[in-house]
Design an enzyme around this catalytic site. Structure first.
Site, PDB file in Angstrom:
ATOM      1  N   CYS A   8      -0.478   1.698 -10.451  1.00  0.00           N
ATOM      2  CA  CYS A   8      -2.459   2.792  -9.167  1.00  0.00           C
ATOM      3  C   CYS A   8      -1.304   4.076  -9.010  1.00  0.00           C
ATOM      4  O   CYS A   8      -0.632   4.421  -9.393  1.00  0.00           O
ATOM      5  CB  CYS A   8      -2.170   1.506  -8.382  1.00  0.00           C
ATOM      6  SG  CYS A   8      -0.772   1.017  -7.280  1.00  0.00           S
ATOM      7  N   ASN A  11       1.382   2.923  -4.808  1.00  0.00           N
ATOM      8  CA  ASN A  11       2.402   1.978  -5.440  1.00  0.00           C
ATOM      9  C   ASN A  11       2.601   0.787  -3.978  1.00  0.00           C
ATOM     10  O   ASN A  11       2.437   0.583  -4.499  1.00  0.00           O
ATOM     11  CB  ASN A  11       3.122   2.175  -5.851  1.00  0.00           C
ATOM     12  CG  ASN A  11       3.703   1.083  -6.421  1.00  0.00           C
ATOM     13  OD1 ASN A  11       5.516   1.103  -6.779  1.00  0.00           O
ATOM     14  ND2 ASN A  11       3.650   0.361  -7.170  1.00  0.00           N
ATOM     15  N   ARG A  14      -2.756  -2.192  -5.516  1.00  0.00           N
ATOM     16  CA  ARG A  14      -2.727  -2.537  -6.710  1.00  0.00           C
ATOM     17  C   ARG A  14      -1.272  -3.181  -6.921  1.00  0.00           C
ATOM     18  O   ARG A  14      -1.902  -4.617  -7.829  1.00  0.00           O
ATOM     19  CB  ARG A  14      -4.167  -1.786  -7.265  1.00  0.00           C
ATOM     20  CG  ARG A  14      -5.650  -1.929  -6.475  1.00  0.00           C
ATOM     21  CD  ARG A  14      -6.382  -0.445  -7.090  1.00  0.00           C
ATOM     22  NE  ARG A  14      -5.465   0.649  -7.013  1.00  0.00           N
ATOM     23  CZ  ARG A  14      -6.422   1.997  -8.027  1.00  0.00           C
ATOM     24  NH1 ARG A  14      -7.161   1.724  -8.247  1.00  0.00           N
ATOM     25  NH2 ARG A  14      -5.783   3.151  -6.953  1.00  0.00           N
ATOM     26  N   SER A  15      -1.236  -2.145  -7.560  1.00  0.00           N
ATOM     27  CA  SER A  15       0.206  -2.638  -8.794  1.00  0.00           C
ATOM     28  C   SER A  15       0.889  -3.208  -8.130  1.00  0.00           C
ATOM     29  O   SER A  15       1.630  -4.884  -8.411  1.00  0.00           O
ATOM     30  CB  SER A  15       0.738  -1.115  -9.023  1.00  0.00           C
ATOM     31  OG  SER A  15       1.018  -0.208  -8.499  1.00  0.00           O
TER      32      SER A  15
HETATM   33  P1  4NP Z   1      -3.038   2.058  -4.681  1.00  0.00           P
HETATM   34  O1  4NP Z   1      -3.833   2.832  -3.299  1.00  0.00           O
HETATM   35  O2  4NP Z   1      -2.830   2.827  -5.821  1.00  0.00           O
HETATM   36  O3  4NP Z   1      -3.387   0.437  -5.304  1.00  0.00           O
HETATM   37  O4  4NP Z   1      -2.046   1.934  -3.785  1.00  0.00           O
HETATM   38  C1  4NP Z   1      -3.918   3.764  -2.626  1.00  0.00           C
HETATM   39  C2  4NP Z   1      -2.614   3.654  -1.733  1.00  0.00           C
HETATM   40  C3  4NP Z   1      -2.464   5.066  -0.882  1.00  0.00           C
HETATM   41  C4  4NP Z   1      -3.311   5.743  -0.967  1.00  0.00           C
HETATM   42  C5  4NP Z   1      -4.695   5.528  -2.345  1.00  0.00           C
HETATM   43  C6  4NP Z   1      -4.420   4.901  -2.376  1.00  0.00           C
HETATM   44  N1  4NP Z   1      -3.390   7.133  -0.634  1.00  0.00           N
HETATM   45  O5  4NP Z   1      -3.909   8.113  -0.443  1.00  0.00           O
HETATM   46  O6  4NP Z   1      -2.412   7.091   0.409  1.00  0.00           O
END
Ligand code: 4NP
Length: 160
Positions: A8, A11, A14-15
């Site tokens: 994702c 990390n 979701r992942s």
């Molecule tokens: P993930 O979610 O891709 O499912 O881990 C996110 C986690 C952090 C951020 C964006 C999406 N961020 O912008 O920090």
């Protein structure tokens, strides 16, 4: 040994959840010895961090253990893993663009969208990071379903 990497953006939501769920699934079905499972992010935002507290709580409520430290997707992963599962189209685009840096004749992972085996019109696992608790529960059930489909596909394809 079938090697799977869930990917994702950060990390931390979701992942790592997809990884924890898939590990539970293969353990329950006594297929653990056939797989090596991990996860990574396309970004470097959360390298070295534990999963998001909301993800951890949501997973724990459902009996899923997440024991993962954030890491960023790297080019060697394309050669090490057999399958790379992207959570959304942005992740997929990033992965495909990185893949172009491989030498032409290098055999590399099969790259798939996580929900490509789902019988649904929704093709992405939505990013829950900037939303509320409800979004995390929604992602949990999307991933649970997609992981069942993924395991079904892999057990058939690899005759497990
Ligand atoms: P993930 O979610 O891709 O499912 O881990 C996110 C986690 C952090 C951020 C964006 C999406 N961020 O912008 O920090």
């Amino acid at each position: 040994m079938i090697k799977i990497l869930f990917v994702c953006l950060g990390n931390i939501c979701r992942s790592p959840l997809a990884e924890g769920q898939f590990k539970r699934l293969i353990k329950d079905k006594d297929l653990g010895d056939n797989f090596m499972v991990n996860s990574a992010g396309t970004s470097d935002y959360h390298i070295g961090e534990k999963a998001d507290a909301r993800t951890l709580k949501n997973a724990a409520d459902e009996g899923v253990i997440i024991d993962h430290v954030g890491q960023q997707l790297k080019l060697e992963d394309f050669l090490h893993y057999d399958y790379i599962l992207a959570m959304d189209y942005k992740n997929l685009e990033h992965i495909m663009s990185m893949k172009q840096d491989l030498k032409n004749n290098e055999e590399c992972a099969t790259i798939m969208l996580m929900r490509s085996l789902d019988e649904t019109d929704d093709e992405e696992v939505p990013d829950p990071y900037f939303g509320g608790e409800e979004g995390f529960r929604h992602v949990f059930s999307i991933l649970e379903n997609a992981n069942h489909k993924l395991l079904g596909y892999l057990t058939e394809r690899h005759e497990l």
